[in-house]
Design an enzyme around this catalytic site. Structure first.
Site, PDB file in Angstrom:
ATOM      1  N   PRO A   1       0.796  -1.382  -0.097  1.00 20.11           N
ATOM      2  CA  PRO A   1       0.099  -0.123   0.049  1.00 20.11           C
ATOM      3  C   PRO A   1       0.848   1.210   0.094  1.00 20.11           C
ATOM      4  CG  PRO A   1      -0.837  -1.334   1.701  1.00 20.11           C
ATOM      5  CD  PRO A   1       0.483  -2.038   1.118  1.00 20.11           C
ATOM      6  N   GLU A   2       0.626   2.245  -0.781  1.00 19.45           N
ATOM      7  CA  GLU A   2       1.133   3.460  -0.802  1.00 19.45           C
ATOM      8  C   GLU A   2       0.522   4.539   0.114  1.00 19.45           C
ATOM      9  OE1 GLU A   2       2.704   4.512  -4.661  1.00 19.45           O
ATOM     10  OE2 GLU A   2       2.440   2.724  -5.258  1.00 19.45           O
TER      11      GLU A   2
ATOM     12  N   LYS B   1       4.120   5.752   4.878  1.00 18.11           N
ATOM     13  CA  LYS B   1       3.411   4.187   4.710  1.00 18.11           C
ATOM     14  C   LYS B   1       3.212   3.659   6.187  1.00 18.11           C
ATOM     15  CE  LYS B   1       5.417   3.130   0.400  1.00 18.11           C
ATOM     16  NZ  LYS B   1       6.272   2.017  -0.380  1.00 18.11           N
TER      17      LYS B   1
ATOM     18  N   ARG C   1      11.721  -3.811  -7.332  1.00 16.20           N
ATOM     19  CA  ARG C   1      10.165  -3.474  -7.780  1.00 16.20           C
ATOM     20  C   ARG C   1      10.417  -3.432  -9.270  1.00 16.20           C
ATOM     21  NH1 ARG C   1       6.776  -2.173  -3.896  1.00 16.20           N
ATOM     22  NH2 ARG C   1       5.266  -2.917  -5.272  1.00 16.20           N
TER      23      ARG C   1
END
Length: 275
Positions: free
Chosen positions: A2-3, A52, A264
């Protein structure tokens, strides 16, 4: 993972549901049991987010949660279900209408009870959070603080945007999309980014993340660049390059490319974002 906009919304929702009231805190899994016992039945002051990270304040004690890749909250009203599996932490409260509200946390990277000094140590390690930025001159200090780190670094801007000590809350989607929107190659060293390039990049990041809070999803495409130009953006229309490897760029038609950067998958258009 989640950002920042997701954590911001979570903080706002939990604050509305539980703040100002006594909260029953438990750890059916047992990994948070000792800490839960220390705050069980106490009044929750508020819930805030930074980047975050999520912080729930019970007086001098703070529950710190970092969801990581697999963390997730499930929330409901009325009687909570029978605890099953690896349920790290459960909150139960009366809710605004007294009907009862609960939330369950599973799979988080961090779920810990901290004092004020420990919370501050986390905050001190983080760069500015675009969701906390003010507009205009009032928010310039955050932009300048981030640019000071970026402009001294030989690391690629694509990697720097994922570094939470540079900017807090940006993840893989925002990284790819804001660089595309500003036509900046993710491979350019931070020190090669000029202040004239950085300022609109910062402003665009603030705009996109705040839009993400309002919508509850990340939409970065402009209406004129979507297949359907009216109404809400469909899932396939929501992004310019993220998860569009091999598909034609929405602007120039060049195939979108991907490769791994800082563990990523990075996505970019080699034409619109030429070095």
């Amino acid at each position: 993972m989640p950002e920042g906009h997701t954590l911001f919304r979570l903080a706002r929702e939990q604050d509305a549901a539980f703040a100002g009231r006594e909260v029953r805190v438990s750890s059916p899994q047992g990994r948070f049991a000792r800490e839960a016992a220390l705050i069980d039945g106490r009044v929750l002051d508020d819930v805030t987010s930074y980047g975050k990270h999520l912080f729930a304040h019970f007086g001098a004690d703070t529950v710190h949660v970092h969801l990581g890749l697999y963390g997730k909250y499930t929330t409901g009203t009325g009687e909570p279900p029978e605890p099953r599996g690896a349920l790290r932490m459960r909150w139960e409260g009366p809710g605004e209408d007294g009907a009862g509200v609960w939330t369950d946390l599973r799979g988080a990277t961090a779920c810990e009870l901290l004092d004020d000094g420990e919370v501050q140590s986390i905050l001190d390690r983080l760069g500015p959070d675009p969701l906390r930025a003010k507009r205009g001159a009032a928010g310039r200090a955050d932009s300048e603080r981030a640019f000071a780190r970026i402009s001294r670094s030989r690391t690629s801007i694509g990697a720097l945007l994922m570094d939470q000590s540079v900017l807090a809350g940006i993840g893989n989607v925002y990284r790819a999309e804001v660089l595309f929107r500003q036509r900046i190659s993710p491979f350019r060293p931070g020190k090669a980014i000029t202040v004239d390039e950085w300022e609109p990049l910062w402003e665009d990041t603030v705009t996109l993340m705040k839009a993400g809070v309002r919508a509850g999803r990340i939409v970065t495409t402009r209406p004129e660049d979507r297949a359907r130009r009216t109404g809400q953006a469909r899932r396939l229309d929501a992004h310019y390059v993220y998860r569009r490897a091999g598909l034609p760029c929405r602007i120039c038609g060049t195939a979108v490319r991907t490769e791994v950067m800082v563990a990523r998958n990075l996505f970019w258009c080699p034409s619109c974002q030429a070095d």
